[in-house]
Design an enzyme around this catalytic site. Structure first.
Site, PDB file in Angstrom:
ATOM      1  N   CYS A  45       0.831  -1.213   0.000  1.00  0.00           N
ATOM      2  CA  CYS A  45       0.000   0.000   0.000  1.00  0.00           C
ATOM      3  C   CYS A  45       0.871   1.272   0.000  1.00  0.00           C
ATOM      4  CB  CYS A  45      -0.998  -0.023   1.151  1.00  0.00           C
ATOM      5  SG  CYS A  45      -2.363   1.144   0.926  1.00  0.00           S
ATOM      6  N   HIS A  67      -3.627  -5.125   0.176  1.00  0.00           N
ATOM      7  CA  HIS A  67      -3.196  -5.571   1.500  1.00  0.00           C
ATOM      8  C   HIS A  67      -3.300  -7.090   1.629  1.00  0.00           C
ATOM      9  CE1 HIS A  67      -2.632  -1.785   3.816  1.00  0.00           C
ATOM     10  NE2 HIS A  67      -3.436  -1.293   2.902  1.00  0.00           N
ATOM     11  N   GLU A  86      -1.904  -8.983   3.632  1.00  0.00           N
ATOM     12  CA  GLU A  86      -1.853  -9.429   5.026  1.00  0.00           C
ATOM     13  C   GLU A  86      -3.245  -9.692   5.605  1.00  0.00           C
ATOM     14  OE1 GLU A  86      -2.014  -4.883   5.387  1.00  0.00           O
ATOM     15  OE2 GLU A  86      -1.248  -6.385   3.996  1.00  0.00           O
TER      16      GLU A  86
END
Length: 243
Positions: free
Chosen positions: A110, A216, A218
């Site tokens: 990001c 993202h 994650e």
């Protein structure tokens, strides 16, 4: 004897109102699940201290967060630019230079992809809605939780991203109002949102692993193989750096 887990450095978030650093747990969980040991870096370090960490650690993750100050890419601050942390900007740009000089694996997420691009001489849109016209706008700041994808990214064939994901298109989440505009010299755009906005960059001549993604992973790795492989391949590169 169990092999040593690679030490993965993460750049910290910075709450400028309270002057506190912090880390979102999703990054730590993703690195640990991929076989690495995550370490959150301090914000204020002298040059020699930062260099010592670069020499000691195995790979570097440039995390998400607020906007990079426009002065770092030669622009005035536009109306819709958000909050910045000059201290974080300067630390990360210095860290990027050192980590690249040491040829350590690098992943940007990001804000991280934007920081990589700025650090190498590119620039960004300070505000997508006002600077990047779309006939039917993609939701770059999604209205639902981050573990749900929001749009697709087309993957360039033959790229590191294609090698990692084994796909021509992937589903990603989206939480950003800024994005790469002009890709830095030496970087190559290898992932694109539906209207052509850059979502991934790589450095083909980098020794092992250099990747920036606008989404993202994650928050997606537990249910998405492509997102999981971004972390496993990054951590594996950290293992190779250690050897």
């Amino acid at each position: 004897m169990q092999s040593r887990k690679p030490l993965i450095a993460l750049t910290p978030y910075h709450n400028t109102e309270k002057d506190e650093i912090y880390m979102r747990p999703a990054y730590l969980k993703a690195i640990q699940a991929a076989g690495g040991t995550p370490l959150v870096l301090p914000l204020d370090l002298k040059e020699e201290e930062l260099q010592r960490l670069v020499d000691s650690l195995d790979a570097f993750l440039f995390t998400g967060g607020p906007d990079v100050h426009p002065f770092y890419f030669g622009e005035e601050t536009r109306l819709h630019c958000g909050n910045v942390s000059i201290r974080r900007d300067s630390m990360e740009l210095a860290l990027l230079e050192m980590a690249m000089a040491a040829e350590k694996p690098i992943l940007g997420i990001c804000r991280g992809i934007q920081l990589l691009n700025i650090g190498l001489g590119g620039d960004i849109y300070q505000d997508i809605p006002s600077q990047f016209p779309e006939d039917f706008p993609i939701c770059h700041v999604q209205p639902f939780y981050y573990d749900t994808p929001a749009h697709t990214v087309t993957v360039a064939s033959g790229s590191l991203l294609a090698q990692i994901t084994q796909k021509k298109a992937i589903k990603v989440n989206s939480m950003h109002h800024q994005a790469i505009r002009n890709v830095a010299p030496g970087l190559v755009a290898t992932g694109f949102a539906p209207h052509g906005l850059v979502e991934c960059v790589e450095k083909p001549d980098y020794p092992d692993f250099f990747l920036g993604v606008q989404w993202h992973p994650e928050y997606l790795w537990e249910q998405d193989e492509a997102a999981r492989r971004i972390f496993t391949e990054f951590v594996a590169a950290g293992s190779r750096a250690y050897l």
